[in-house]
Enzyme design. Structure first.
Site, PDB file in Angstrom:
ATOM      1  N   CYS A  75       0.795  -1.241   0.000  1.00 27.73           N
ATOM      2  CA  CYS A  75       0.000   0.000   0.000  1.00 27.73           C
ATOM      3  C   CYS A  75       0.821   1.282   0.000  1.00 27.73           C
ATOM      4  CB  CYS A  75      -0.950  -0.004   1.194  1.00 27.73           C
ATOM      5  SG  CYS A  75      -2.226  -1.250   1.032  1.00 27.73           S
TER       6      CYS A  75
HETATM    7  P1  NAD Z   1      -4.459  -9.203  -3.087  1.00 29.45           P
HETATM    8  O1  NAD Z   1      -3.526  -9.205  -4.227  1.00 29.45           O
HETATM    9  O2  NAD Z   1      -4.050  -9.801  -1.789  1.00 29.45           O
HETATM   10  O3  NAD Z   1      -5.818  -9.945  -3.503  1.00 29.45           O
HETATM   11  C1  NAD Z   1      -6.563  -9.640  -4.638  1.00 29.45           C
HETATM   12  C2  NAD Z   1      -7.420 -10.842  -5.012  1.00 29.45           C
HETATM   13  O4  NAD Z   1      -8.254 -10.466  -6.127  1.00 29.45           O
HETATM   14  C3  NAD Z   1      -6.625 -12.070  -5.469  1.00 29.45           C
HETATM   15  O5  NAD Z   1      -7.052 -13.196  -4.731  1.00 29.45           O
HETATM   16  C4  NAD Z   1      -6.993 -12.216  -6.949  1.00 29.45           C
HETATM   17  O6  NAD Z   1      -7.015 -13.559  -7.397  1.00 29.45           O
HETATM   18  C5  NAD Z   1      -8.379 -11.596  -6.975  1.00 29.45           C
HETATM   19  N1  NAD Z   1      -8.848 -11.164  -8.287  1.00 29.45           N
HETATM   20  C6  NAD Z   1      -8.186 -10.538  -9.277  1.00 29.45           C
HETATM   21  N2  NAD Z   1      -8.994 -10.312 -10.318  1.00 29.45           N
HETATM   22  C7  NAD Z   1     -10.219 -10.808  -9.987  1.00 29.45           C
HETATM   23  C8  NAD Z   1     -11.470 -10.890 -10.639  1.00 29.45           C
HETATM   24  N3  NAD Z   1     -11.647 -10.415 -11.881  1.00 29.45           N
HETATM   25  N4  NAD Z   1     -12.503 -11.471  -9.994  1.00 29.45           N
HETATM   26  C9  NAD Z   1     -12.341 -11.974  -8.759  1.00 29.45           C
HETATM   27  N5  NAD Z   1     -11.174 -11.931  -8.074  1.00 29.45           N
HETATM   28  C10 NAD Z   1     -10.128 -11.360  -8.695  1.00 29.45           C
HETATM   29  O7  NAD Z   1      -4.914  -7.695  -2.891  1.00 29.45           O
HETATM   30  P2  NAD Z   1      -5.153  -6.920  -1.510  1.00 29.45           P
HETATM   31  O8  NAD Z   1      -3.862  -6.674  -0.815  1.00 29.45           O
HETATM   32  O9  NAD Z   1      -6.280  -7.552  -0.782  1.00 29.45           O
HETATM   33  O10 NAD Z   1      -5.619  -5.495  -2.082  1.00 29.45           O
HETATM   34  C11 NAD Z   1      -6.853  -5.321  -2.755  1.00 29.45           C
HETATM   35  C12 NAD Z   1      -7.129  -3.826  -2.877  1.00 29.45           C
HETATM   36  O11 NAD Z   1      -7.279  -3.262  -1.562  1.00 29.45           O
HETATM   37  C13 NAD Z   1      -6.010  -3.029  -3.548  1.00 29.45           C
HETATM   38  O12 NAD Z   1      -6.580  -1.976  -4.263  1.00 29.45           O
HETATM   39  C14 NAD Z   1      -5.237  -2.474  -2.366  1.00 29.45           C
HETATM   40  O13 NAD Z   1      -4.550  -1.286  -2.691  1.00 29.45           O
HETATM   41  C15 NAD Z   1      -6.343  -2.205  -1.374  1.00 29.45           C
HETATM   42  N6  NAD Z   1      -5.922  -2.220   0.031  1.00 29.45           N
HETATM   43  C16 NAD Z   1      -5.025  -3.148   0.460  1.00 29.45           C
HETATM   44  C17 NAD Z   1      -4.661  -3.166   1.809  1.00 29.45           C
HETATM   45  C18 NAD Z   1      -3.660  -4.164   2.301  1.00 29.45           C
HETATM   46  O14 NAD Z   1      -3.155  -3.964   3.423  1.00 29.45           O
HETATM   47  N7  NAD Z   1      -3.341  -5.202   1.558  1.00 29.45           N
HETATM   48  C19 NAD Z   1      -5.230  -2.256   2.718  1.00 29.45           C
HETATM   49  C20 NAD Z   1      -6.173  -1.357   2.240  1.00 29.45           C
HETATM   50  C21 NAD Z   1      -6.513  -1.343   0.902  1.00 29.45           C
END
Ligand code: NAD
Length: 430
Positions: free
Chosen positions: A266
């Site tokens: 992030c």
């Molecule tokens: P991640 O990479 O851990 O997980 C994303 C998931 O989405 C994966 O399992 C992937 O297979 C799935 N995916 C991709 N395309 C897809 C589709 N078309 N249909 C269904 N599933 C699909 O990501 P994350 O760390 O959970 O982050 C997700 C979002 O949240 C990002 O925008 C990130 O910036 C934001 N965010 C992350 C955090 C954090 O601490 N990780 C905190 C706040 C916000």
């Protein structure tokens, strides 16, 4: 309520399990069938404290189901949260292909859906993206307009990896960016029972709140690191300085911990994305750029300190303790350990790495270094030890453990050791 979560990563799965634990019925959708199968078997595909146990509990209670079938999940629910990745591109701006694909897929399902449905963006996207990219794609694919056939909202997530489930369930605040109040009311209902103030605003403002919060936290860290580097030269412990500074309640002591820099999926990405957006708007983001630059430099400080302590690192055994970007997670995205190990390899050092949870993930990046199964094995015969992640397990290391080393160079990139137990060490900024 019946809720669909699209994307079962750190945010999606913790949101899904968290909401299921509050009594909602949750359908988790992912394109990765391996993850879906694991979730349905009660195995969390990622490590987060308490996640697997709570997943098993909500599965037993029949409150959660994972699926690859978006159509089924939307048909069974009233609202979906999109939490797919928005990674950085080369120029720092964010990659929108995942969220755009989801917008089109959701729109196609909404086309034949005979009920009002609310789509909520939880992924972090730069201000304007929900309205300029996500909403039009859903409208196009569904043939319906926002506010009539469906509602659209933006609900940024502020959880910290390592504490994701706890943070999701106990947020400081809940931000609901709404296109119209009917849609916002449905999101509000999802969070009824949460003990947190709810701020309702427009979508663009909600998007900006997320970027501003992360950029400010990253700024506090880079600021502390710069002050820490000065303190180191002056023989002052920056943690004592920041303790005194943080007692000012206009400042607070949070996020003033100097060390070897921030990482994760992030802070680096979000600060870069905001800077890239600012530039496109004709604003020179000098401070944001410097926050990233200071952070990049900080990752080298530890290696420079090591080079000062050991003349020739060629072939020297260096124990690297901690690979995850934060304790309590297996996530290594942008972890300072990556830069530090690369530098050590360039110099020709022989790296032996240990992390309680993240070694397997790091092996994908560095298959050619050694990984120890425990701290003691990593320390055995090491010429030096670098501590990169503040895992609790490292807190109790003492001279008995470091006595296993051949050398006596211990450099801490996080202030984690109890110094009454360790005679000789160097802190990166203290
Ligand atoms: P991640 O990479 O851990 O997980 C994303 C998931 O989405 C994966 O399992 C992937 O297979 C799935 N995916 C991709 N395309 C897809 C589709 N078309 N249909 C269904 N599933 C699909 O990501 P994350 O760390 O959970 O982050 C997700 C979002 O949240 C990002 O925008 C990130 O910036 C934001 N965010 C992350 C955090 C954090 O601490 N990780 C905190 C706040 C916000």
């Amino acid at each position: 309520m019946n809720i669909c979560i699209i994307g079962t990563g750190y945010v999606g799965l913790c949101t899904g399990v968290g909401l299921a634990s509050r009594g909602h019925k949750v359908f988790c959708v992912d394109i990765d069938s391996g993850k879906v199968d694991k979730i349905n078997r009660g195995q969390a595909p990622i490590y987060e404290d308490g996640l697997e146990e709570m997943l098993q509990k909500v599965l037993e209670d029949d409150k959660i189901k994972a699926t690859t079938d978006l159509k089924e999940a939307i048909s069974e629910t009233d609202i979906c949260f999109i939490s797919v990745p928005t990674p950085s591109m080369q120029d720092g701006s964010i990659e929108l292909k995942y969220i755009k694909r989801v917008a089109e897929d959701v729109g196609s399902v909404l086309k034949n859906l005979d009920k009002y449905y609310v789509v909520v963006v939880k992924s972090t996207i730069v201000p304007g993206t929900t309205e300029d990219a996500v909403k039009p794609l859903i409208e196009q694919a569904s043939g319906k307009s926002a506010g009539n056939g469906f509602g659209i909202c933006m609900n940024p997530e502020f959880l910290r990896e390592g504490y994701a489930l706890k943070d999701f369930l106990n947020p400081d605040r809940i931000i609901i960016g709404q296109d119209d109040s009917k849609a916002g009311d449905v999101v509000n209902q999802v969070y009824s029972g949460f003990q947190a103030p709810i701020m309702r605003t427009n979508i663009k403002t909600a998007e900006m709140i997320k970027y501003t919060a992360n950029s400010l936290l990253a700024t506090k860290i880079s600021f502390s690191n710069e002050i820490g580097n000065v303190c180191k030269k002056l023989g002052i412990d920056v943690y004592d300085v920041m303790k005194g500074v943080g007692m000012d309640n206009r400042i607070s002591e949070k996020f003033l911990g100097a060390g070897c820099g921030f990482g994760g999926s992030c802070f680096p990405k979000d600060v870069a994305a905001l800077a890239a957006r600012a530039e496109k708007l004709g604003v020179n983001p000098m401070l944001l750029r410097q926050v990233l630059e200071t952070n990049r430099n900080q990752k080298s400080v530890l290696v420079e300190q090591l080079k000062t302590s050991i003349d020739d690192l060629q072939g020297k055994k260096i124990a690297v303790l901690g690979l995850a970007f934060n304790p309590n997670t297996d996530d290594i995205r942008e972890s300072p350990a990556i830069e530090i190990i690369s530098r050590l390899k360039e110099i020709g050092a022989n790296v032996i790495a240990y992390d309680p949870k993240a070694s397997e993930n790091m092996r994908a990046i560095f298959p050619d270094i050694n990984y120890a199964d425990n701290v003691k094995d990593a320390l055995k015969e090491a010429d030096a030890c670098l501590i990169i992640t503040a895992w609790d397990e490292f807190k109790n290391l003492s001279d008995d453990d470091f006595g296993l080393m051949r050398g006596n160079v211990i450099i801490e990139g996080r202030k984690v050791l109890k110094y009454e137990n360790v005679k000789s060490f160097q802190g990166i900024c203290w």
